[in-house]
Scaffold this active site. Structure first.
Site, PDB file in Angstrom:
ATOM      1  N   GLU A 132      15.734  33.500-102.235  1.00 61.27           N
ATOM      2  CA  GLU A 132      15.851  34.610-103.180  1.00 61.27           C
ATOM      3  C   GLU A 132      14.574  34.756-103.987  1.00 61.27           C
ATOM      4  OE1 GLU A 132      17.799  33.810-107.123  1.00 61.27           O
ATOM      5  OE2 GLU A 132      19.059  32.518-105.876  1.00 61.27           O
ATOM      6  N   CYS A 166      21.723  32.118-104.031  1.00 62.86           N
ATOM      7  CA  CYS A 166      21.612  30.763-103.472  1.00 62.86           C
ATOM      8  C   CYS A 166      22.333  30.597-102.135  1.00 62.86           C
ATOM      9  CB  CYS A 166      22.157  29.752-104.478  1.00 62.86           C
ATOM     10  SG  CYS A 166      21.328  29.809-106.076  1.00 62.86           S
ATOM     11  N   HIS A 301      26.804  23.322-103.741  1.00 67.09           N
ATOM     12  CA  HIS A 301      25.663  23.976-104.375  1.00 67.09           C
ATOM     13  C   HIS A 301      25.616  23.502-105.823  1.00 67.09           C
ATOM     14  CE1 HIS A 301      22.886  26.742-106.060  1.00 67.09           C
ATOM     15  NE2 HIS A 301      23.820  27.301-106.829  1.00 67.09           N
TER      16      HIS A 301
END
Length: 508
Positions: A132, A166, A301
């Protein structure tokens, strides 16, 4: 330089190599000729059936050569001791100087992986980048990485960049596996690259930054196998974290909403995954419900480490609510008072959080804590965060401990996209096995992290100011001493008047 052979000719060449070595495609080269991770040096012969055990064959992690200590940041920012180290669960935060950008991070991690495995550059048929960190609205990071393949003549490489906060790295991993299990697979390996530079403006969010990249080699007969048919996914439209200002690296963040979105996505992905694995089990004659007891390790994550501990506790709460009254009373001590609650009623309930953290602490220590080593010491790597957790897990367990286990994985990207999936670890942990070599390849992770330079908060702040100053600047060479980079690191050498970027590599 010889061009890449046509697919038909390539398969014939592979067969000839196999015959000359008196090997079938299912076997490896003699030990003296083996590559790291026991990866065959030539592409695999394509068959009419799905390749078996598609997953991660090799893994490489890169992070910057400098960090700032979170205790120093607490003092510098005049906040109470423990706000970052205890409240967030963070110890150190890696960061990039203006000499590094997303292209250089990905160049470094890909070259390191290819050099360590000694894999021929023409053995890669797909390369996809999850990121990103956007420095060009049109030109993909993948196109810059093609520079590494130039001398091999290999331009027949599918894949491109994938972006959604993400989650891009996980989407790239899924795409690689889908390609390999499709009619379009030509017998070669796939490379999945995840990388990001996480930076925030001065303030409360800045200590949750980080930077790094992970490259994964995907292929059949892997020591970490993606379990087929077992992905639980949830997607919706949310403005919890986004980057509408293309003139800045910094995001807009609604912190409370983002945590709620993360937990809601976790609940729904876990429910979908459980439904799918229970359907598989039912077809095999097993009517048992799936719980966290069926996962030996669990990775997430990691925006910050405390969030992960809450997330594992959240999964336990899902198991608790879906279990029978007898099990609720016998297996989940301390949670009985919450059995009448609905999941959506508990996202901001501090009493539930406190009870869940206490009840799940032993499970967290056994299944998840080891996976947070890199995140604790380097910070949030956005798309590569989950796979940094995987590397940390592998670096803190022996091949024998991991063999035959299931690793659950939860990937989340704001906006939002999320998936719960799993890896099945090979049962072969013998010396020289693919699993043993994969584990061995990341065993130096703690040593590498300790080799970084500690920078003061003042130096860190100055570098953040430089990144703001030079962001999208043209006709300049980034300041800094390249000897401060790790050996073998690619760096941004110059940006010309037309925004074209030139990179160089520090000698190994």
């Amino acid at each position: 330089m010889q061009r890449l052979l046509a697919p038909a000719r390539r398969v014939l060449q592979v067969k000839r190599v196999m015959q000359e070595s008196s090997l079938s495609p299912a076997h490896l080269l003699p030990a003296a000729q083996q590559r790291f991770s026991t990866i065959p040096p030539a592409p695999l012969a394509k068959t009419d059936t799905w390749p078996k055990d598609v997953g991660i064959l090799a893994l490489e992690v890169y992070f910057p050569a400098q960090y700032v200590d979170q205790t120093d940041l607490e003092k510098f920012n005049n906040v109470e001791a423990g706000k970052y180290t205890v409240g967030l669960g963070q110890t150190r935060m890696g960061f990039c100087s203006v000499q590094e950008d997303i292209n250089s991070l990905c160049l470094t991690v890909v070259q390191r992986l290819m050099e360590r495995t000694k894999l021929p550059w023409d053995a890669v048929g797909r390369l996809e980048v999850g990121t990103e960190t956007i420095i060009d609205k049109s030109k993909a990071v993948k196109t810059v990485l093609m520079e590494l393949f130039q001398d091999s003549g290999n331009t027949d490489i599918e894949g491109i960049d994938t972006t959604n906060a993400c989650y891009g790295g996980t989407a790239s991993l899924f795409n690689a596996a889908n390609w390999m299990e499709s009619s379009y697979w030509d017998g070669r390996y796939a490379l999945v690259v995840c990388g990001d530079i996480a930076v925030y403006p001065s303030g409360n969010a800045r200590p949750t930054g980080g930077a790094g990249a992970v490259a994964m080699l995907i292929g059949p007969k892997a020591p970490l196998v993606l379990e087929q048919g077992l992905r639980g996914t949830h997607m919706e439209n949310a403005y919890d974290f986004y980057k509408p200002n293309l003139a800045s690296e910094y995001p807009l963040v609604d912190g409370k909403l983002s945590i709620q979105c993360y937990l809601r996505a976790l609940d729904r992905c876990y429910a979908a995954y459980r439904r799918k694995i229970q359907n598989q089990w039912k077809q095999a004659g097993n009517n048992q419900p799936f719980t966290l007891d069926d996962v030996q390790y669990m990775i997430f994550h990691t925006p910050f480490c405390k969030m992960v501990q809450k997330s594992l506790a959240r999964l336990m709460f899902n198991d608790f609510l879906s279990s029978s009254s007898d099990k609720q009373n016998n297996l989940y001590k301390g949670l009985e008072a919450f059995k009448g609650l609905k999941l959506e009623e508990t996202y901001t309930n501090k009493d539930v959080d406190k009870a869940l953290l206490k009840a799940s602490l032993d499970m967290f220590n056994k299944k998840t804590k080891a996976s947070l080593y890199l995140s604790t010491n380097n910070g949030n790597m956005y798309t590569s965060s989950l796979y940094g957790c995987l590397a940390s897990l592998l670096s803190h367990h022996s091949a024998q401990e991991l063999a035959g286990s299931r690793i659950g994985a939860f990937s989340y990207g704001s906006g939002l996209a999320a998936s719960f999936f799993s890896f099945r670890v090979s049962k072969d942990a013998s010396p020289g096995s693919p699993l043993e070599k994969l584990v061995s390849s990341v065993s130096d992770l703690p040593k590498r992290l300790d080799s970084r330079r500690r920078m003061s908060p003042e130096e860190f702040t100055e570098i953040m100011n430089q990144r703001e100053q030079f962001y999208h600047k043209v006709n300049f060479s980034p300041p800094g001493d390249t000897s401060n980079l790790f050996p073998g690191t690619w760096y941004l050498e110059r940006v010309d008047e037309m925004h074209r970027r030139k990179y160089a590599r520090r000698p190994v």
